[in-house]
Scaffold this active site. Sequence first.
Site, PDB file in Angstrom:
ATOM      1  N   LYS A  64      -4.465   4.648  -0.343  1.00  0.00           N
ATOM      2  CA  LYS A  64      -5.533   3.611  -0.472  1.00  0.00           C
ATOM      3  C   LYS A  64      -6.086   3.153   0.712  1.00  0.00           C
ATOM      4  O   LYS A  64      -7.300   3.215   0.925  1.00  0.00           O
ATOM      5  CB  LYS A  64      -4.978   2.052  -1.113  1.00  0.00           C
ATOM      6  CG  LYS A  64      -4.492   2.249  -2.573  1.00  0.00           C
ATOM      7  CD  LYS A  64      -3.799   1.127  -3.010  1.00  0.00           C
ATOM      8  CE  LYS A  64      -3.230   1.584  -4.460  1.00  0.00           C
ATOM      9  NZ  LYS A  64      -2.267   0.466  -5.063  1.00  0.00           N
ATOM     10  N   GLN A 108       1.163  -4.725  -3.018  1.00  0.00           N
ATOM     11  CA  GLN A 108       1.634  -3.633  -3.745  1.00  0.00           C
ATOM     12  C   GLN A 108       2.978  -3.858  -4.441  1.00  0.00           C
ATOM     13  O   GLN A 108       3.803  -4.641  -4.175  1.00  0.00           O
ATOM     14  CB  GLN A 108       1.989  -2.510  -2.860  1.00  0.00           C
ATOM     15  CG  GLN A 108       2.331  -1.134  -3.468  1.00  0.00           C
ATOM     16  CD  GLN A 108       1.089  -0.462  -4.214  1.00  0.00           C
ATOM     17  OE1 GLN A 108       0.055  -0.404  -3.784  1.00  0.00           O
ATOM     18  NE2 GLN A 108       1.832  -0.138  -5.354  1.00  0.00           N
ATOM     19  N   ASP A 131      -7.074  -5.980  -7.333  1.00  0.00           N
ATOM     20  CA  ASP A 131      -6.460  -5.221  -8.505  1.00  0.00           C
ATOM     21  C   ASP A 131      -6.878  -5.821  -9.674  1.00  0.00           C
ATOM     22  O   ASP A 131      -6.367  -5.158 -10.726  1.00  0.00           O
ATOM     23  CB  ASP A 131      -4.875  -5.523  -8.144  1.00  0.00           C
ATOM     24  CG  ASP A 131      -4.257  -4.263  -7.222  1.00  0.00           C
ATOM     25  OD1 ASP A 131      -4.734  -3.234  -7.420  1.00  0.00           O
ATOM     26  OD2 ASP A 131      -3.366  -4.440  -6.809  1.00  0.00           O
TER      27      ASP A 131
END
Length: 306
Positions: A64, A108, A131
């Site tokens: 990412k 994460q 997200d």
Amino acid sequence: MPMTPTSEAPATYRLIDGKQTAEDIKVEIAAEVVQRKAAGQKPPHLAAILVGHDGGSETYVRNKVLACERVGFESTLLRYEDTITEAELLAKVDELNQDEQIDGFIVQLPLPKHIDPNKVIEAIRPEKDVDGFHPMNIGRMVAGLPALLPATPSGIVELLRRYELVTDGKHCVVIGRSNIVGTPVSILLAKNLEPGNCTVTLCHSRTQNLAEITRTADILVAAIGRPGFVTADMVSPGAVVIDVGTTRVEDATKKAGWALRGDVSFEDVAPKASYITPVPGGVGPMTIAMLLLNTLRAAKGEIYPR
Ligand code: NAP
């Protein structure tokens, strides 16, 4: 996008090339970043919180951050040991919520067992939740309002769009009902949108006669986490098969000693499919591309005006 058969694909089916599609999206994002910089605006800034040292999570977060560099974004990686307490992590989330330089951030997953992921997700300001996991974004998605959409489901929809695959009126069967993949993709594909307008059946571990149901699918989405679970007898001829699964399996032929395997038994199923995503190189790269797109949208205040 033109449908380009690749050398690996026999005439009977076509690979849905998520790697190439994600590259195309990154080129489009990078061009917009150049324009924004030329207009005197700062580049979008994505932050990622990584707790602990899980091998998979390290790889995902590294990819990412690298993707941010590729498109001209700024990125910040914040690492904490897995001894961090829930209260300490929530305080870090709040710092990012308040930081005006950060347009969007992710925490994460998975988190260590002593930290409730739902509490952490709910602590993220919805306008920075790139997200797309916050209940506000999920709720807006369900209501058909503009939202930061979860990256993997919106990546699947984007693949269907760019390959110009007809979804209207089709029967889509989704296997797996997680909050991050199965449930949201089933909602998005049932919406009166283009792509969308599918009749959706959402299956899970309690579903009876699973193969009977999957055989009725025009579009089959497998998001289970069981390598090779979907076999040819579960797929109708000509179906579009989207494989979300990414499980590490031992593979002595690879330098790392492991390979990523999808939920679909590819060699077995591909000859029956009209289109199919490979693993790796299918849905995975799209997830990162859609995260970047969400970050750009957050920076532009597209969903929640700043
Ligand atoms: P998850 O939270 O573990 O959910 C798995 C789902 O599969 C559950 O709903 C479960 O049903 C269902 N399931 C398990 N065994 C089943 C069976 N025998 N028959 C029918 N359904 C069954 O998984 P996830 O987070 O959605 O991830 C799924 C896979 O996608 C994993 O391999 C993950 O690594 C991968 N993934 C890939 C990306 C990407 O970017 N490519 C992103 C996210 C996830 P119950 O609800 O009844 O338990």
